[in-house]
Design a protein around this motif. Structure first.
Motif, short mmCIF file in Angstrom:
data_model
loop_
_atom_site.label_atom_id
_atom_site.label_comp_id
_atom_site.label_asym_id
_atom_site.label_seq_id
_atom_site.Cartn_x
_atom_site.Cartn_y
_atom_site.Cartn_z
N LYS A 1 0.82 -1.20 0.00
CA LYS A 1 0.00 0.00 0.00
C LYS A 1 0.86 1.26 0.00
CE LYS A 1 -3.75 2.29 2.14
NZ LYS A 1 -4.79 2.47 3.01
N GLN A 2 0.50 2.17 -0.89
CA GLN A 2 1.23 3.44 -0.99
C GLN A 2 0.61 4.44 0.00
OE1 GLN A 2 1.29 5.00 -4.97
NE2 GLN A 2 1.85 7.02 -4.29
N GLU A 3 1.44 5.23 0.60
CA GLU A 3 0.98 6.26 1.52
C GLU A 3 0.44 7.46 0.77
OE1 GLU A 3 1.06 6.23 5.01
OE2 GLU A 3 1.55 4.12 4.73
N LYS A 4 -0.36 8.25 1.46
CA LYS A 4 -0.83 9.50 0.89
C LYS A 4 0.36 10.44 0.73
CE LYS A 4 -5.26 9.23 3.16
NZ LYS A 4 -6.19 9.85 4.10
N VAL A 5 0.25 11.32 -0.25
CA VAL A 5 1.30 12.31 -0.48
C VAL A 5 0.72 13.68 -0.13
CG1 VAL A 5 2.80 13.37 -2.19
CG2 VAL A 5 2.34 10.92 -2.30
#
Length: 116
Positions: A2-6
């Motif tokens: 899962k990619q984190e929010k930017v």
């Protein structure tokens, strides 16, 4: 994985600070200034911490939070103000989302424009 929010930008009423992510320095100055105004006015009006960030799919989200001991934070006002920003700054928010999806997620701009 899962990619984190930017995080694009944000303001903190407790520390009286504004943050702008240097990864987005190529955004025109006029838009940076508009984002600065939106964030700072938000925290001045309702308090707390306000951030504008990108979800992993490129959608733009506005988030607000407050310290548990902050009894002056206006939770109802924050929801109303987020809705107002979405309504009045819809074109800006859509453009920023498109910018992120093309330059950072490397999506095909012709496909994105065909969605509209």
């Amino acid at each position: 994985m899962k990619q984190e929010k930017v995080v694009l930008c944000g303001a903190n009423a407790y520390e009286k600070k504004y943050y702008f992510n240097k990864a987005f320095d190529k955004i025109p100055e006029s838009i940076k200034e508009e984002l600065h105004i939106i964030c700072v006015l938000f925290t001045e009006e309702v308090g707390g911490i306000f951030t504008i960030c990108f979800e992993e799919d490129g959608t733009l989200e506005m988030e607000t939070d407050a310290a548990p001991e902050d009894y002056l934070y206006d939770e109802i006002g924050s929801g109303l103000l987020v809705r107002k920003i979405r309504d009045t700054k819809q074109e800006l928010l859509q453009s920023l989302s498109l910018y992120y999806r093309v330059l950072f997620l490397h999506e095909d701009v012709s496909d994105l424009l065909a969605e509209d």
